[in-house]
Scaffold this motif. Structure first.
Motif, short mmCIF file in Angstrom:
data_model
loop_
_atom_site.label_atom_id
_atom_site.label_comp_id
_atom_site.label_asym_id
_atom_site.label_seq_id
_atom_site.Cartn_x
_atom_site.Cartn_y
_atom_site.Cartn_z
N LEU A 125 0.88 -1.18 0.00
CA LEU A 125 0.00 0.00 0.00
C LEU A 125 0.91 1.22 0.00
O LEU A 125 1.35 1.68 1.04
CB LEU A 125 -0.93 -0.01 1.23
N GLY A 126 1.21 1.71 -1.20
CA GLY A 126 2.21 2.76 -1.33
C GLY A 126 3.56 2.17 -0.99
O GLY A 126 3.93 1.11 -1.48
N ASN A 127 4.29 2.85 -0.11
CA ASN A 127 5.59 2.31 0.31
C ASN A 127 5.47 1.61 1.67
O ASN A 127 6.45 1.45 2.38
CB ASN A 127 6.66 3.40 0.32
N THR A 128 4.25 1.18 2.01
CA THR A 128 4.01 0.39 3.22
C THR A 128 3.41 -0.95 2.78
O THR A 128 3.12 -1.15 1.60
CB THR A 128 3.04 1.10 4.18
N PHE A 129 3.19 -1.83 3.73
CA PHE A 129 2.64 -3.14 3.38
C PHE A 129 1.85 -3.70 4.56
O PHE A 129 2.06 -3.31 5.70
CB PHE A 129 3.76 -4.11 2.98
N VAL A 130 0.93 -4.57 4.24
CA VAL A 130 0.21 -5.34 5.26
C VAL A 130 0.66 -6.79 5.12
O VAL A 130 0.92 -7.26 4.01
CB VAL A 130 -1.32 -5.21 5.12
N TYR A 131 0.76 -7.47 6.23
CA TYR A 131 1.25 -8.85 6.18
C TYR A 131 0.63 -9.70 7.29
O TYR A 131 0.00 -9.18 8.19
CB TYR A 131 2.77 -8.91 6.22
N GLU A 132 0.85 -10.96 7.19
CA GLU A 132 0.28 -12.03 8.01
C GLU A 132 -1.25 -12.06 7.88
O GLU A 132 -1.99 -11.62 8.74
CB GLU A 132 0.68 -11.91 9.48
N PRO A 133 -1.71 -12.62 6.75
CA PRO A 133 -3.16 -12.72 6.52
C PRO A 133 -3.80 -13.77 7.42
O PRO A 133 -3.29 -14.88 7.54
CB PRO A 133 -3.25 -13.13 5.05
N TRP A 134 -4.90 -13.41 8.04
CA TRP A 134 -5.62 -14.31 8.93
C TRP A 134 -7.02 -14.58 8.42
O TRP A 134 -7.71 -13.67 7.95
CB TRP A 134 -5.75 -13.70 10.32
N VAL A 135 -7.44 -15.82 8.54
CA VAL A 135 -8.84 -16.20 8.32
C VAL A 135 -9.39 -16.54 9.70
O VAL A 135 -8.78 -17.31 10.44
CB VAL A 135 -8.96 -17.41 7.37
#
Length: 173
Positions: A125-135
């Motif tokens: 997301l731009g120069n950031t990120f989201v991580y460790e996807p959870w269900v």
């Protein structure tokens, strides 16, 4: 006596020829089938990471991070992050067996892995990120989907703007 040997050799030759003829009258066939699960996986609400307000004048030498609870509240954040508002968890439905109706990380390789769903991985997301996807299992055939972490690398100040990305949730049982 010689006739008996010739007769015996003749009988043995016919028997061997018959055996060889029978052996060549068989073949092996491969049997194949494809079994497909129709889980009718469908997104019912997109994940919205909300508005992440940061202090651009703060120390970003160690990057920045937010760790979210499953209800979207902030569990932990670095001091250069001021707030997170408007977070809205993603939801999807899937017709799956009861063994799939559990919480877990949506990628393989750790003890908290969700047994039936995987996600592509991180989203930039731009120069950031989201991580460790959870269900996270809700009830019936309804599941929640979110990322536990938002972050940026050491020395990176997040660039202001509106960003979006996409993730594919796959049924893998």
């Amino acid at each position: 006596m010689m006739n008996k040997y010739i007769l015996l050799i003749g009988v043995a030759g016919v028997a061997l020829g018959s055996y060889c003829a029978m052996a060549s009258n068989s073949a092996t066939m491969t049997v194949t089938a494809t079994i497909a699960h129709d889980v009718s996986l469908s997104v019912t609400h997109d994940l919205n990471m909300g508005i992440i307000t940061i202090n651009p004048g703060a120390d970003w030498s160690l990057g920045g991070m937010i760790y979210l609870n499953s209800d979207g509240t902030v569990n932990q954040k670095s001091t250069n992050v001021i707030s997170v508002t408007g977070f809205s968890i993603g939801t999807f439905t899937a017709n799956v067996p009861d063994s799939c109706k559990v919480d877990g990380v949506a990628h393989s390789g750790n003890s908290y892995s969700q047994p039936c769903f995987e996600a592509d991985g991180n989203v930039d997301l731009g120069n950031t990120f989201v991580y460790e996807p959870w269900v996270k299992y809700v009830s019936g055939n309804t599941f929640r989907f979110m990322y536990d972490f938002w972050g940026c690398d050491d020395g990176v100040i997040p660039t202001s703007g509106n960003y979006s990305g996409s993730i594919t949730i796959k049924y893998v049982l």
